[in-house]
Write a protein that holds these residues in place. Sequence first.
Motif, PDB file in Angstrom:
ATOM      1  N   LEU A 172       0.966  -0.864   0.407  1.00 51.32           N
ATOM      2  CA  LEU A 172      -0.387   0.053   0.083  1.00 51.32           C
ATOM      3  C   LEU A 172       0.994   1.435  -0.457  1.00 51.32           C
ATOM      4  O   LEU A 172       0.237   2.568   0.518  1.00 51.32           O
ATOM      5  N   SER A 173       2.710   0.622  -0.148  1.00 49.90           N
ATOM      6  CA  SER A 173       2.797   2.661   0.039  1.00 49.90           C
ATOM      7  C   SER A 173       2.438   3.173  -1.300  1.00 49.90           C
ATOM      8  O   SER A 173       1.933   2.902  -1.954  1.00 49.90           O
ATOM      9  N   PRO A 174       2.864   4.498  -1.052  1.00 52.06           N
ATOM     10  CA  PRO A 174       3.124   5.809  -2.612  1.00 52.06           C
ATOM     11  C   PRO A 174       3.507   4.889  -3.561  1.00 52.06           C
ATOM     12  O   PRO A 174       3.281   5.516  -5.172  1.00 52.06           O
ATOM     13  N   LYS A 175       4.715   4.110  -3.509  1.00 51.51           N
ATOM     14  CA  LYS A 175       6.128   3.524  -5.340  1.00 51.51           C
ATOM     15  C   LYS A 175       5.120   2.522  -5.730  1.00 51.51           C
ATOM     16  O   LYS A 175       5.820   1.480  -6.373  1.00 51.51           O
ATOM     17  N   SER A 176       4.127   1.714  -4.603  1.00 47.87           N
ATOM     18  CA  SER A 176       3.265   0.282  -5.407  1.00 47.87           C
ATOM     19  C   SER A 176       3.007   0.387  -6.651  1.00 47.87           C
ATOM     20  O   SER A 176       2.784   1.262  -7.128  1.00 47.87           O
ATOM     21  N   PRO A 177       3.277  -1.445  -7.233  1.00 47.82           N
ATOM     22  CA  PRO A 177       2.754  -0.193  -9.019  1.00 47.82           C
ATOM     23  C   PRO A 177       1.457  -1.047  -8.702  1.00 47.82           C
ATOM     24  O   PRO A 177       0.991  -0.531  -9.554  1.00 47.82           O
ATOM     25  N   SER A 178       0.586  -1.085  -7.212  1.00 38.18           N
ATOM     26  CA  SER A 178      -0.776  -0.908  -7.088  1.00 38.18           C
ATOM     27  C   SER A 178      -1.300  -0.215  -6.456  1.00 38.18           C
ATOM     28  O   SER A 178      -0.375  -0.043  -5.121  1.00 38.18           O
ATOM     29  N   GLN A 179      -2.174   0.756  -6.538  1.00 40.14           N
ATOM     30  CA  GLN A 179      -3.210   0.839  -5.906  1.00 40.14           C
ATOM     31  C   GLN A 179      -4.428   0.738  -5.463  1.00 40.14           C
ATOM     32  O   GLN A 179      -5.438   0.677  -7.077  1.00 40.14           O
ATOM     33  N   ARG A 180      -4.751   0.654  -4.496  1.00 40.94           N
ATOM     34  CA  ARG A 180      -5.599  -0.032  -3.935  1.00 40.94           C
ATOM     35  C   ARG A 180      -6.994   1.149  -3.526  1.00 40.94           C
ATOM     36  O   ARG A 180      -6.593   2.534  -3.729  1.00 40.94           O
ATOM     37  N   PHE A 181      -8.281   0.820  -4.039  1.00 45.90           N
ATOM     38  CA  PHE A 181      -8.968   1.662  -4.499  1.00 45.90           C
ATOM     39  C   PHE A 181     -10.817   0.580  -3.493  1.00 45.90           C
ATOM     40  O   PHE A 181     -10.333  -0.254  -3.695  1.00 45.90           O
ATOM     41  N   ILE A 182     -11.966   1.132  -2.885  1.00 42.82           N
ATOM     42  CA  ILE A 182     -12.788  -0.049  -2.320  1.00 42.82           C
ATOM     43  C   ILE A 182     -14.297   1.214  -2.957  1.00 42.82           C
ATOM     44  O   ILE A 182     -14.708   2.539  -3.240  1.00 42.82           O
ATOM     45  N   SER A 183     -14.783   0.371  -3.580  1.00 44.78           N
ATOM     46  CA  SER A 183     -16.173   0.974  -4.405  1.00 44.78           C
ATOM     47  C   SER A 183     -16.820   1.084  -3.479  1.00 44.78           C
ATOM     48  O   SER A 183     -16.420   0.972  -2.101  1.00 44.78           O
ATOM     49  N   GLU A 184     -17.901   2.312  -3.525  1.00 46.42           N
ATOM     50  CA  GLU A 184     -19.282   2.044  -2.936  1.00 46.42           C
ATOM     51  C   GLU A 184     -19.746   1.437  -2.122  1.00 46.42           C
ATOM     52  O   GLU A 184     -20.540   1.455  -1.906  1.00 46.42           O
ATOM     53  N   ASP A 185     -19.515  -0.261  -2.676  1.00 46.79           N
ATOM     54  CA  ASP A 185     -20.423  -1.105  -2.598  1.00 46.79           C
ATOM     55  C   ASP A 185     -19.249  -2.176  -1.290  1.00 46.79           C
ATOM     56  O   ASP A 185     -20.212  -2.822  -0.870  1.00 46.79           O
ATOM     57  N   GLY A 186     -18.332  -1.154  -1.511  1.00 42.50           N
ATOM     58  CA  GLY A 186     -17.454  -1.908  -0.065  1.00 42.50           C
ATOM     59  C   GLY A 186     -16.806  -2.971  -0.567  1.00 42.50           C
ATOM     60  O   GLY A 186     -15.922  -4.029   0.288  1.00 42.50           O
ATOM     61  N   VAL A 187     -16.200  -3.558  -1.980  1.00 43.13           N
ATOM     62  CA  VAL A 187     -15.954  -4.185  -2.126  1.00 43.13           C
ATOM     63  C   VAL A 187     -14.077  -3.419  -2.190  1.00 43.13           C
ATOM     64  O   VAL A 187     -13.925  -3.018  -3.180  1.00 43.13           O
ATOM     65  N   ILE A 188     -13.144  -4.231  -1.975  1.00 37.22           N
ATOM     66  CA  ILE A 188     -11.505  -3.869  -2.579  1.00 37.22           C
ATOM     67  C   ILE A 188     -11.272  -4.415  -3.629  1.00 37.22           C
ATOM     68  O   ILE A 188     -11.476  -5.261  -3.753  1.00 37.22           O
TER      69      ILE A 188
END
Length: 588
Positions: A106-122
């Motif tokens: 979850l670091s700013p330099k990660s090749p992946s950026q997490r988001f959580i939809s308004e449905d609650g699914v990560i």
Amino acid sequence: MKDKYHNTMGFGWWRLVGAALAGILFFHGLCLSEKAPNYSFTHEATSAPEVSYYDYIIVGGGTAGCPLAATLSQNYTVLLLERGGSPYGNPNITDLAAFGAALSDLSPKSPSQRFISEDGVINARARVLGGGSCINAGFYSRAATDYVSKAGWDGQLVNESYRWVENKVAFLPPVRQWQSAVRDGLLEAGVVPNNGFTYDHINGTKVGGTIFDRDGHRHTAADLLEYANPSGITVLLHASVHKILFRIKGKSRPLAHGVTFRDALGMKHRAYLKIGSKNEIIVSSGALASPQLLMLSGVGPSQHLKAHNITVVLDQPLVGQGMSDNSMNAIFVPSPVPVEVSLIQVVGITSFGSYIEASSGENFAGTAPPSPGRDFGMFSPKIGQLSTLPPKQRTPEAIAKAVEAMSALDDAAFRGGFILEKIMGPLSTGHLQLQNRNPNDNPSVTFNYFKEPEDLQRCVNGIKVIETIIESKSFSQFRYDSLSLPALLNMTASFPVNLLPKHNNASTSLEQFCKDTVMTIWHYHGGCQVGRVVDHDYKVLGVDALRVIDGSTFNYSPGTNPQATVMMLGRYMGVRILSERLANDKPK
């Protein structure tokens, strides 16, 4: 009778040809994996001039952007702007055994950026050259022929474009015991015929391709830049595009003519199109960032843009609409015997609109066992796949608790694997909106999982097929006979991930199971759909010199995994654009 657009590799002696070609590609993949390409045209955005000029500016060096840029560079100057870094040299990207490590970073330099939809699914979005092909589970499968037909694509060029991609990144997976048992269980369950190894999307059971070579090294869309003309392309890393620039004169249509972007130090740069009536800006930033960038640039629902103090260039209320995510539900099957580590290799393509797939074994997230880093790979709570709680209860605290419980499990708990189902389509749709004016922040997105009853029924039918697989003779060596499907659905005490949440009632319906355990398989799409935001040439409606070419244009996700088709689309449209320009440039 097969139509002329269908690749016939899945049938007859073509299977043998396909296997032979796969062997050649394996050797090719081994050679590629020994040394990462040294692209002389790739630079950090900090080295970019304050102002520059190109024939084409492509925003997003992902699954579509890389093949598109490589193709256009053959005849024109291309600037490819990627907000992330390079995938090369990062074992969390390149090594199959480390799958999940990038998604859990979850670091700013990660090749992946997490988001959580308004449905609650990560969920997750890519932030790296090569896009989602750098962080996915690697399955490679083409779109169905009717999908190609409905999209209005030229079948011959589609097949040529797929092969162009496959020469660099597609391989035959080593199908071992677990995957073989799932394949044979699917056939026992009636998901027939057995189509063997094929890239084609055909009803029945098949072994698909993979972007992991025989040594477990990942090959990505970034590898397609090997096709590029080095003198015709510039790739800038850590280049975050903030806005598309438009010229508006009188009552004429807005004309896209440049972009502004910032480098890793926050310095502002501008890139403009060279003077030329056919030069264009092409957005290939993915299903989240493409509609987001259009809105930030003033193309979108006017009231929403005004609420964020964005000057309206074009009132386009359909930007951000039609967002969909293919829901995934899975059952963990503990095994009395050890199983291999595998990601998606086999798929059952059912007649009722659900795809059955599987993964197995423990992934170590880049660390050696035994370690707290151990997990269940693509079904680990570390990457947000926490189905022991309904979607909106999957808080950071709940994830931390699940990770702690997982780390305390006995080694025997990690013997086994998951059988999953993903629904076709889906029919349920939602929308995307801005949360602020920072292009690096996630927009707000709602997918409305199972809003349409048919989607829910497909999930239920898929779970029933999984039950039949688990109870099949072919799968018997990997099954504790004492564990029935209801037991597997309801057990949570010993296995704290990806199983049905406890309920007060003695049994829970499959419908409720689907709703409570829904996860993503990272195949979200929409937001700039064909016929709504772009035309069939992917030109943005209502403005000039601007296209969107990526998964945001899809009305439905193609096949069992979209990455092959997204890469194909980049190549396909690059060839189309070149052909049209060269034809127009010929002397009359």
